[in-house]
Each structure stands twice: as C-alpha cells, then as structure tokens.
Design a protein around this motif. Structure first.
Motif, PDB file in Angstrom:
ATOM      1  N   GLN A   1       9.973  -4.501  -9.108  1.00  0.00           N
ATOM      2  CA  GLN A   1      10.687  -4.751  -7.858  1.00  0.00           C
ATOM      3  C   GLN A   1      10.407  -3.675  -6.808  1.00  0.00           C
ATOM      4  O   GLN A   1      10.946  -3.731  -5.714  1.00  0.00           O
ATOM      5  N   ASN A   2       9.555  -2.702  -7.150  1.00  0.00           N
ATOM      6  CA  ASN A   2       9.145  -1.701  -6.169  1.00  0.00           C
ATOM      7  C   ASN A   2       7.757  -1.194  -6.555  1.00  0.00           C
ATOM      8  O   ASN A   2       7.232  -1.509  -7.631  1.00  0.00           O
ATOM      9  N   PHE A   3       7.167  -0.413  -5.686  1.00  0.00           N
ATOM     10  CA  PHE A   3       5.807   0.073  -5.943  1.00  0.00           C
ATOM     11  C   PHE A   3       5.758   1.029  -7.124  1.00  0.00           C
ATOM     12  O   PHE A   3       4.740   1.127  -7.806  1.00  0.00           O
ATOM     13  N   SER A   4       6.833   1.741  -7.377  1.00  0.00           N
ATOM     14  CA  SER A   4       6.838   2.720  -8.460  1.00  0.00           C
ATOM     15  C   SER A   4       6.648   2.068  -9.823  1.00  0.00           C
ATOM     16  O   SER A   4       6.080   2.681 -10.739  1.00  0.00           O
TER      17      SER A   4
ATOM     18  N   THR B   1      -0.809   3.741  -3.499  1.00  0.00           N
ATOM     19  CA  THR B   1      -0.895   4.883  -2.571  1.00  0.00           C
ATOM     20  C   THR B   1      -1.283   4.436  -1.172  1.00  0.00           C
ATOM     21  O   THR B   1      -0.696   4.881  -0.171  1.00  0.00           O
ATOM     22  N   ALA B   2      -2.259   3.527  -1.073  1.00  0.00           N
ATOM     23  CA  ALA B   2      -2.702   3.054   0.237  1.00  0.00           C
ATOM     24  C   ALA B   2      -1.585   2.306   0.969  1.00  0.00           C
ATOM     25  O   ALA B   2      -1.366   2.517   2.168  1.00  0.00           O
ATOM     26  N   LEU B   3      -0.863   1.424   0.277  1.00  0.00           N
ATOM     27  CA  LEU B   3       0.202   0.655   0.927  1.00  0.00           C
ATOM     28  C   LEU B   3       1.374   1.549   1.315  1.00  0.00           C
ATOM     29  O   LEU B   3       1.976   1.371   2.392  1.00  0.00           O
ATOM     30  N   ARG B   4       1.707   2.497   0.481  1.00  0.00           N
ATOM     31  CA  ARG B   4       2.813   3.412   0.824  1.00  0.00           C
ATOM     32  C   ARG B   4       2.465   4.238   2.067  1.00  0.00           C
ATOM     33  O   ARG B   4       3.308   4.408   2.970  1.00  0.00           O
ATOM     34  N   ASN B   5       1.262   4.737   2.128  1.00  0.00           N
ATOM     35  CA  ASN B   5       0.873   5.523   3.302  1.00  0.00           C
ATOM     36  C   ASN B   5       0.879   4.676   4.562  1.00  0.00           C
ATOM     37  O   ASN B   5       1.281   5.149   5.634  1.00  0.00           O
ATOM     38  N   ALA B   6       0.431   3.425   4.458  1.00  0.00           N
ATOM     39  CA  ALA B   6       0.449   2.543   5.625  1.00  0.00           C
ATOM     40  C   ALA B   6       1.879   2.296   6.111  1.00  0.00           C
ATOM     41  O   ALA B   6       2.147   2.267   7.323  1.00  0.00           O
TER      42      ALA B   6
ATOM     43  N   VAL C   1       6.797  -7.147  -2.976  1.00  0.00           N
ATOM     44  CA  VAL C   1       7.309  -5.796  -2.750  1.00  0.00           C
ATOM     45  C   VAL C   1       6.947  -5.320  -1.345  1.00  0.00           C
ATOM     46  O   VAL C   1       7.759  -4.683  -0.644  1.00  0.00           O
ATOM     47  N   LEU C   2       5.727  -5.628  -0.896  1.00  0.00           N
ATOM     48  CA  LEU C   2       5.329  -5.260   0.467  1.00  0.00           C
ATOM     49  C   LEU C   2       6.185  -5.974   1.499  1.00  0.00           C
ATOM     50  O   LEU C   2       6.590  -5.369   2.517  1.00  0.00           O
ATOM     51  N   ALA C   3       6.498  -7.249   1.268  1.00  0.00           N
ATOM     52  CA  ALA C   3       7.367  -7.983   2.196  1.00  0.00           C
ATOM     53  C   ALA C   3       8.750  -7.356   2.245  1.00  0.00           C
ATOM     54  O   ALA C   3       9.356  -7.227   3.329  1.00  0.00           O
ATOM     55  N   LYS C   4       9.280  -6.930   1.082  1.00  0.00           N
ATOM     56  CA  LYS C   4      10.591  -6.270   1.077  1.00  0.00           C
ATOM     57  C   LYS C   4      10.533  -4.924   1.801  1.00  0.00           C
ATOM     58  O   LYS C   4      11.465  -4.560   2.549  1.00  0.00           O
ATOM     59  N   ALA C   5       9.454  -4.161   1.582  1.00  0.00           N
ATOM     60  CA  ALA C   5       9.338  -2.863   2.242  1.00  0.00           C
ATOM     61  C   ALA C   5       9.234  -3.013   3.754  1.00  0.00           C
ATOM     62  O   ALA C   5       9.757  -2.183   4.519  1.00  0.00           O
TER      63      ALA C   5
ATOM     64  N   ARG D   1     -11.319 -10.417   8.528  1.00  0.00           N
ATOM     65  CA  ARG D   1     -10.080 -10.273   9.298  1.00  0.00           C
ATOM     66  C   ARG D   1      -8.948  -9.668   8.471  1.00  0.00           C
ATOM     67  O   ARG D   1      -7.812  -9.596   8.945  1.00  0.00           O
ATOM     68  N   CYS D   2      -9.253  -9.279   7.229  1.00  0.00           N
ATOM     69  CA  CYS D   2      -8.215  -8.792   6.323  1.00  0.00           C
ATOM     70  C   CYS D   2      -8.553  -7.388   5.808  1.00  0.00           C
ATOM     71  O   CYS D   2      -9.713  -6.974   5.787  1.00  0.00           O
ATOM     72  N   GLN D   3      -7.510  -6.679   5.407  1.00  0.00           N
ATOM     73  CA  GLN D   3      -7.693  -5.487   4.586  1.00  0.00           C
ATOM     74  C   GLN D   3      -7.677  -5.923   3.123  1.00  0.00           C
ATOM     75  O   GLN D   3      -6.674  -6.467   2.641  1.00  0.00           O
ATOM     76  N   GLU D   4      -8.779  -5.677   2.438  1.00  0.00           N
ATOM     77  CA  GLU D   4      -8.919  -6.195   1.073  1.00  0.00           C
ATOM     78  C   GLU D   4      -8.565  -5.117   0.052  1.00  0.00           C
ATOM     79  O   GLU D   4      -9.001  -3.964   0.155  1.00  0.00           O
ATOM     80  N   PHE D   5      -7.792  -5.504  -0.949  1.00  0.00           N
ATOM     81  CA  PHE D   5      -7.437  -4.623  -2.064  1.00  0.00           C
ATOM     82  C   PHE D   5      -7.754  -5.365  -3.360  1.00  0.00           C
ATOM     83  O   PHE D   5      -7.235  -6.469  -3.577  1.00  0.00           O
ATOM     84  N   HIS D   6      -8.583  -4.736  -4.184  1.00  0.00           N
ATOM     85  CA  HIS D   6      -8.951  -5.360  -5.459  1.00  0.00           C
ATOM     86  C   HIS D   6      -8.097  -4.772  -6.581  1.00  0.00           C
ATOM     87  O   HIS D   6      -8.130  -3.568  -6.836  1.00  0.00           O
ATOM     88  N   PHE D   7      -7.341  -5.628  -7.242  1.00  0.00           N
ATOM     89  CA  PHE D   7      -6.491  -5.223  -8.360  1.00  0.00           C
ATOM     90  C   PHE D   7      -7.332  -5.241  -9.642  1.00  0.00           C
ATOM     91  O   PHE D   7      -7.847  -6.285 -10.047  1.00  0.00           O
TER      92      PHE D   7
END
Length: 557
Positions: free
Chosen positions: A13-16, A26-31, A57-61, A169-175
């Motif tokens: 339910q959170n990034f942690s 780390t990238a999303l938290r800094n943004a 989680v990003l939508a909630k943040a 047109r997107c910032q891409e993140f590969h999981f």
C-alpha cells in the motif's frame, strides 16, 4: 468473515513495501518530492512484479491530502477510496476489454474535465498492448498534450507491442524479476504473522517456482499452507510445486556422467509411466544440473533448493565428476533445449538429448590429443604413413651394424654370409620382434603414434657405436623437419632400445632414389606442407596430402 487470499491481503500500500524494485521506487519518490510529475508513465515487466500496485500507490501519493508525498498516508479519504477502488478521479481501465477505438474516444472526451475532488485525475490503463492500432492513434494527442490536471499511468507485459509513438511520450520504468533470495525473505515476513510453519528450503522452492513473480509466489504459499493446514513440509513443497523425485535426477545425472545409456532409458521410461510432461522434466533437470555445477565450483549445499540429505548427495556427485565435465554437459543440454521444446514427440526428443549427453564421457578431449597423451598404439595396429609406400616393397630389414656409405648396386652375387655386402634395396624380409630397428620404431610409435609413419618414410635407419642414424630422402625437408621436432622422443626411444646415452642423428640420404610411389611430391603439395597449421593437422591426425586445389591465395593472416 470472508477469507481474503494472501496475494490481496498483503498487497503493498506504499512504496516502502514494494518488493525488489528499489531503483523505480527511488525515482518515483524523488519525482514526487521535487514536483517533477510527468504527463505519462509506462510500467513494463512480467506478471506479478508490482506494475499495477505501483500505479495505485503513485495515484495515492499524487492525491494524498498530505501530499504530493514520497509515500501516501493511507489514512485520508483519497487514499482510502483509491485503495478500495471507489475514487471518482482515479480511473482504472483494463485495455483487454476496452480496446475499441470508440471506447478510447469516449474516454478521452471525459478526461477534458477537471477532477471532482482530488488534485489530479489519474488514468491507469492496464495491459495497454491489447489496444488496437486505431485506439493507440486516438490516445496520441491527449497523451502528448494533456490538461495540467491529468496523469496517465500505463502498464504492460509486452513492451514490444506498444507503438514507438506512445513510448516516446512516456517515462518508461521496467520492473525486473524479483530475485529468489529476496522473494524467500518476503515470504518469510508473511509466514510469521500468518502463523504458517515452514522451512527456508520450502520457501526457496516456492520462490524458484514463482519465477520472479511476487504474486505467483504468494499464491503458491497460500496454496501450500492450505494443503498442510498451516504447515509446509519440504516433501509437500517438492511434490505440489510440480517438482520431481530428486532421486530420479540423481540417478539420471550419475548415468549421464558415466555414459550409462541404460540408466538414461530407464529414467525416460519412468517419466512416461508417471505421466509427467517431458519438456517440464527437461527444464527441471537443467536447473538440477545448474545446481550441481555451482556445487562443483565450491558452493555450499545450503544454497541449493533441496532437502539437506539430497543436497549433500548432489554435492558429492558434483565434486566427484568435476567442474569441466558438468560445464560440458550443461552446454550440450542447452544446445538441445530448443529442439526438445519444439518437438511434437517430447519423450523421444528428451531421450535422444540425454543419450547424446551420455556419449560425452566416451569422447577423447582435444587437449589430450594435442598433448600427445593418447593411449599407446599396438604394434599390429594399422598406422597411416606420412608418405605413401608401395605395397610390395615395405621398409627392408636392417641389421646392425652396417657400413655408413652404401655401395653402388652390383650384379647379382651368389649367396653370401649375413655380414657380406648387400645391394641397397635387398628383398624384404619378415620383421622379427628381436630386431633392434623394428623395436626402435615401435618404441617411438608407442610414445607418439605418428612417429612410426615418419620413421617408415625414412630411407634407412642404422645403429653403430652408441649412435642411431636416420637417413631421410634427399631433399625431403618436411620429413627431416618433423623428425627434428620430435628429437627428444626419438632419443628416449633409442635409449630404451640400445641403452642410455644413445644419440640420434637425422641426416639426408645421398643416393638410392625412392620407388615410383614415393617420388618427389608436386610443387603445390610441398608448398602447402610447409604451412605451420597444415603441419600441425597432419601431425595430429597422421594424415597426408593427396592433391591441392587452388581456390585463392593463402596468407599467414
């Protein structure tokens, strides 16, 4: 109360609490902290690694009443409603059922209006690769120039199917896939509060079966805990996870490493009798051999996802067979893996692949051939000569001692004692084991097989007063060079026949032309024989050059 499966109950339910994706977190938290919010994000990766979870989680943040913050509070109305899936300003769409261009156009029209309550209107479009080409085209304009209140979050398991116009047109993140040790530690953190009793070995087996997917691993843990009434035994984990009897793999590996084709066929027969999928078994055996390779390299049995006794037995087999043999075996099995996977007759393909692997112990390593450490060649065995000799005129019997110069041929004399002078080419006499010249040839051939052929090609071999003389045909620099290169071996053979201190002289003959079959070689053959690479090949395989065909110029490069 309705039971909730562990995969949903323990959804982060959170990034942690997002598992194994630290760079992305780390990238999303800094943004979020710096206010650098992109207009569109694209999350890619295999199933169950946290793409949709990270989007929520990003939508909630973004919409948290205390944010935008590095982590949502999960206490305000926005966070609670987004977690429940009832927030009006967070739209989650499954592209697999929302793929028509008309549906996408309706969606883009509704996105022109601002959010009802939250800070941002967030569109989570899952499995975006399922959209049609026309639907992608309908998205382009609004994704490129969205209203300031709008954020897109795309998720896909097939990044190659997403058009480049969307990717740009997107910032891409590969999981990435979550490593097995990380997954096993996460499963342990679930077992303790849930009261599930299990061993570290079972958790490692579950993590490996999950293949890097957190959701799949948690689902397997839930299934095994249900089967064992809250306890997971190692044997149950092996059986229910599709694992096979490791004793079968132990027997199969030992049979392949010893070249026992019968043991291989018995293993395939049992696979067919048990109804196991041959392709799945082949993949499991590859993983088993990989564990053996790691153990042969000095790894600890505790690192292997097997029960203690079976891991110790595998370690003993691996260290006895050796790292090089296991590496060669794995290479052979991987070469056949694609054939097994695509074959319509899986059991036959698996059996052929394993039988071919069982032939590896019977082969002679090229290093042994190059080192000249082949088994001794028996005197009666066939051995190709370095130069062709006519069948009716083999090398004559030589008696020691003989005078150094050979006299000119004389008319046929009457029978003379053995010590009398004889023509240069007397009639062939049967070879006797007691003859020292023959013994010298056999001793040299025992040490290096191709030396026997070189000595047969010589004009004469003589021994006198502690010195063995080998006479090469006049002008045959190749034969003389080969004998010179093996002088040390020839001296060892001479010492074994005539005693220590015997010297070997390699000379060129002065007369007595060779028979027609051994006349001077054509110029192209002589030129090719001088090439070092060709000389090495001829030495190794005891061959000779018959003809030379020109297909272009040769250079040393």
């Amino acid at each position: 109360m309705t039971y909730q499966v562990l995969a949903r109950k323990w959804r982060p339910q959170n990034f942690s609490s997002l598992v194994g994706q630290e760079p992305i977190v780390t990238a999303l938290r800094n943004a979020l902290q710096e206010g650098r919010i992109a207009q569109a994000y694209l999350f890619s990766g295999i199933r169950g690694v946290g793409k949709t979870t990270a989007a929520r989680v990003l939508a909630k943040a973004l919409n948290c009443e205390r944010g935008p913050a590095a982590d949502p509070c999960n206490e305000c109305a926005s966070c609670i409603e987004i977690t429940r899936g009832s927030d009006l300003d967070v739209i989650e769409v499954d592209a697999a059922t929302y793929s028509k261009v008309e549906q996408v156009r309706d969606l883009t029209e509704s996105l022109k209006y601002g959010p009802a309550r939250d800070r941002y209107k967030v569109v989570v479009l899952d499995e975006i690769h399922r959209l049609s080409r026309q639907a992608f085209d309908a998205l382009l304009k609004i994704v490129e120039e969205p209203p300031p209140h709008l954020v897109f979050i795309f998720a896909t398991t097939e990044i190659d199917a997403v058009p480049a116009t969307i990717l740009s047109r997107c910032q891409e993140f590969h999981f990435r896939r979550v490593p097995s040790p990380t997954l096993a530690a996460y499963l342990r953190s679930i077992c303790e509060p849930e009261g599930i009793r299990t061993s570290d070995t079972a958790l490692r087996l579950i993590a490996r079966a999950g293949e890097g997917s957190v959701r799949d691993s948690v689902a397997l843990l839930d299934q095994l805990a249900t089967f064992g009434s809250g306890a997971i035994a190692d044997e149950d984990a092996i059986r229910l996870l599709g694992g096979l009897d490791t004793a079968l793999f132990q027997t199969l590996l030992a049979g392949i490493l010893t070249g026992d084709s019968g043991a291989v066929s018995d293993a395939v027969r049992r696979i067919e009798e048990e109804g196991w999928d041959p392709r799945h078994v082949y993949g499991q055996f590859l993983a088993f051999c990989r564990d053996a390779l790691h153990l042969a390299m000095g790894g600890s049995p505790e690192q292997v996802d097997l029960p203690g006794e079976e891991a110790a037995a595998l370690a003993a087999t691996a260290r006895a067979s050796g790292y090089e043999n296991l590496l060669r075996l794995l290479n052979q099995l991987l070469t056949s893996e694609n054939i097994v996977r695509r074959s319509d007759t899986g059991a036959l393909a698996v059996e052929i692949a394993w039988l071919r692997a069982a032939e590896l112990p019977k082969l002679t390593r090229i290093e042994e051939i190059l080192a000249g450490s082949l088994p001794a060649v028996e005197s009666g065995s066939a051995r190709p000569a370095a130069a062709p000799r006519p069948a009716p005129a083999p090398a004559p019997q030589r008696r020691a001692p003989e005078p150094a110069p050979r006299p000119a041929p004389a008319p046929s004399p009457p029978p003379a004692p053995p010590r009398a002078e004889a023509p240069p080419r007397p009639a062939p006499a049967p070879s006797r084991p007691s003859d020292p010249i023959t013994a010298f040839k056999e001793e040299a051939a025992r040490r290096k097989p191709n030396l026997g052929g070189f000595l047969d090609a010589a004009d004469d071999i003589r021994y006198e007063e502690g010195r063995a003389s080998i006479l090469c045909p006049q002008g045959d620099s190749y034969l003389k060079g080969r004998l010179e290169a093996n002088r040390a071996i020839l001296e060892e053979a001479a010492a074994a026949v005539w005693g220590p201190g015997t010297r070997v002289d390699i000379l060129e003959g002065r007369s007595a032309p060779k028979p027609a079959a051994a006349e001077a070689k054509p110029a192209p053959v002589q030129q090719v024989e001088q090439i070092p690479t060709v000389q090495a090949v001829l030495d190794i395989f005891q061959g000779r050059i018959e003809t030379v065909e020109e297909h272009g110029s040769y250079t040393e490069d």
